[in-house]
Scaffold this active site. Structure first.
Site, PDB file in Angstrom:
ATOM      1  N   LYS A  65       0.817  -1.088   0.075  1.00 22.51           N
ATOM      2  CA  LYS A  65      -0.088  -0.072   0.107  1.00 22.51           C
ATOM      3  C   LYS A  65       1.100   1.359  -0.070  1.00 22.51           C
ATOM      4  O   LYS A  65       1.988   1.156   0.573  1.00 22.51           O
ATOM      5  CB  LYS A  65      -0.768  -0.110   1.070  1.00 22.51           C
ATOM      6  N   SER A 140      -9.710   1.338   2.796  1.00 30.04           N
ATOM      7  CA  SER A 140      -9.172   2.186   2.085  1.00 30.04           C
ATOM      8  C   SER A 140      -7.908   1.503   1.443  1.00 30.04           C
ATOM      9  O   SER A 140      -7.261   2.094   0.421  1.00 30.04           O
ATOM     10  CB  SER A 140      -8.348   3.321   3.152  1.00 30.04           C
ATOM     11  N   SER A 164     -10.026  -1.294   7.024  1.00 34.88           N
ATOM     12  CA  SER A 164      -9.563  -0.780   5.721  1.00 34.88           C
ATOM     13  C   SER A 164      -8.901  -2.055   5.015  1.00 34.88           C
ATOM     14  O   SER A 164      -8.422  -2.059   3.761  1.00 34.88           O
ATOM     15  CB  SER A 164      -8.564   0.119   5.733  1.00 34.88           C
TER      16      SER A 164
HETATM   17  N1  GLN Z   1     -13.537   3.285   6.473  1.00 30.94           N
HETATM   18  C1  GLN Z   1     -12.957   3.905   7.797  1.00 30.94           C
HETATM   19  C2  GLN Z   1     -12.623   5.223   7.340  1.00 30.94           C
HETATM   20  O1  GLN Z   1     -13.214   5.806   6.875  1.00 30.94           O
HETATM   21  C3  GLN Z   1     -11.612   2.993   7.969  1.00 30.94           C
HETATM   22  C4  GLN Z   1     -10.518   3.483   7.239  1.00 30.94           C
HETATM   23  C5  GLN Z   1      -9.102   2.760   7.700  1.00 30.94           C
HETATM   24  O2  GLN Z   1      -9.406   1.537   8.231  1.00 30.94           O
HETATM   25  N2  GLN Z   1      -8.015   3.332   7.118  1.00 30.94           N
HETATM   26  O3  GLN Z   1     -11.898   6.019   8.348  1.00 30.94           O
END
Ligand code: GLN
Length: 482
Positions: A65, A140, A164
């Site tokens: 990532k 994400s 994420s």
């Molecule tokens: N979807 C969650 C957010 O909007 C989690 C994001 C993550 O785990 N980095 O923050």
């Protein structure tokens, strides 16, 4: 046919394929799919390997990532403010993979700075779902999920602050694992919310996840939250008997008194999974948790994560690194860099975070959120005295279409689409594995276990996935529709 890590290992060892051939094939696939699905910020086509290693991962191509620091390789966190940033140091996870002889072939797209769950907010554009390009892959860790689902790489590294890794894994029909907090060093991961941030793994089966975990886990003095080594080889126990284990699910989260058709399909799939658990001798019981506590999961997560990220991302000024702003004073330069460098979504979270951290709001908003977090973790730990883990559908349905709205204040959204944060609140090891299809799109199931029982969670997931037909699946759209 896309090979698993185990299959690649066997082929490299028998001499029927070379690691360089596997790398070249991976890069070629990446280039072929990039236009349509957009998983990568950077495709690395230079083959570089530490040949001295005899690790299982030696010679295996993989992706990271793009919020993981790689010396000399562009690392943008999918944000305009870092679009020219080339790190001067390696993250520990990257260093460990390099030393194990794994071969980095790309840096993957994320939601900007890891905030978000759609895979649509990165500065290089939207990531599409390999099973159906009209749908999102989720985020994400969008590009990591997509690159594994497309069969470009057998594994990819992601980060997980709320869900994420485990949500996009469900939407992409692959396995996504976030271990116990502190099990993998976060040194070199661009912080989002430090008390919730985890690194973890995507692969197409749980055995492969365990192979990667064996390499990337371990104590690191550069991360003050790093745990002591657990001295376990997760492959040793992955095939253990699971008869006699006990799991629970949370009744309130699966309540379908509104007769929601989509939810009914998810619950049907979940019932099938429970039967599979029972066929292995795992007992699955229903438990109740105060609905108000469950409805508070998302607001609690937002309060804590926005507060932490506002502080963590205060270093993104464009002064020391990143895209420099214009102006006559340091204040003007920083203001310009941050105004141009962040999207509206990110700014909204910073506004929320600043508000929550204001002196007069801290007690009511930030500290109360921390108390609710503690109540949730206490409740789950209490249930973990009786149970080896929590099992739930990973999401409220299949991957949404682009632009498809969700009612973010509905009970369904607040609970079923956000219960994965329980894993981050408590630092519990948590895995999503594929569990079937609805409308030709994958669904996933999640198992969350006790802290430091990463091996137990992997063992249960491995046994469960082998009772179903979704091991090593590669996205159909990827094969036929490019
Ligand atoms: N979807 C969650 C957010 O909007 C989690 C994001 C993550 O785990 N980095 O923050």
């Amino acid at each position: 046919m896309a090979l698993s890590i185990k299959e690649m290992r066997e082929k490299i060892d028998s001499g029927s394929v070379s690691s360089e051939e596997l790398f070249t094939e991976s890069v070629n696939l990446a280039k072929k799919y990039q236009d349509k699905y957009n998983p990568f910020v950077t495709i690395i086509d230079k083959y570089e390997i530490d040949k001295s290693s005899d690790s299982n991962l030696s010679g295996i191509p993989y992706a990271l990532k793009d919020n993981i620091s790689t010396k000399g390789i562009l690392t943008t966190a999918s944000s305009n403010i870092l679009k020219n940033y080339v790190p001067v140091y390696d993250a520990t996870i990257y260093k460990k993979l390099k030393e194990a002889g794994a071969v980095l072939m790309g840096k993957t797209v994320l939601d900007e700075l890891a905030m978000g769950g759609t895979g649509t907010t990165g500065h290089t554009g939207v990531v599409k779902n390999p099973w159906n390009s009209e749908r999102l892959i989720g985020g994400s860790s969008a590009g990591s999920a997509a690159s594994v689902a497309l069969g470009i790489v057998p594994f990819a590294i992601g980060s997980d602050t709320g869900d994420s890794i485990r949500k996009p894994a469900a939407y992409g029909g692959v396995v996504g694992f976030k271990p116990t907090y502190g099990r993998i060093s976060r040194y070199g991961l661009f912080a989002f919310a430090s008390s919730l941030d985890h690194l973890g793994v995507f692969a197409r089966n749980t055995y492969d996840v365990a192979m990667v975990m064996n390499v990337i886990k371990g104590h690191d003095e550069r991360d003050m939250t790093s745990l002591p080594d657990d001295d376990k080889n997760y492959l040793d126990t992955i095939d253990n008997e699971v008869a006699g284990k006990k799991l629970f699910y949370i009744k309130e989260i699966l309540d379908n008194s509104d007769n929601d058709k989509e939810l009914a399909k998810v619950i049907d799939n979940f019932s099938m999974v429970i039967k599979k658990c029972e066929s292995l001798g795992i007992e699955v019981c229903e438990e109740s948790i105060d609905k108000d506590l469950l409805l508070a999961l998302y607001p609690t997560y937002m309060s804590i994560s926005c507060a932490e990220v506002t502080s963590n991302d205060a270093n993104l000024t464009g002064i020391h690194f990143g895209v420099r702003g214009e102006g006559n004073t340091p204040e003007e330069i920083i203001k310009d860099a941050r105004t141009k460098g962040f999207s509206e979504l990110i700014k909204r979270r910073f506004v929320l975070g600043s508000y929550i951290l204001q002196k007069e709001n801290q007690e009511k908003l930030f500290l109360n959120a921390c108390r609710i977090r503690r109540m949730v973790v206490d409740k789950i730990n209490d249930l973990f005295k009786k149970y080896d883990g929590l099992i739930m559908p990973a999401a409220s349905g299949i991957a949404p279409k682009f632009g498809e709205g969700t009612d973010k204040l509905s009970d369904k959204y607040l609970m079923l689409d956000n219960h994965l944060v329980i894993g981050n609140f408590g630092g519990f090891p948590s895995i999503t594995i594929p569990s079937g299809f609805v409308d030709d799109m994958p669904l996933g199931i999640n198992i969350t276990g006790r802290v430091c029982e990463d091996d137990v969670v992997l063992n249960m997931a491995y046994k469960l996935e082998n009772t179903m037909d979704y091991v090593n699946q590669v996205a159909k759209d990827g094969e036929i529709d490019v």
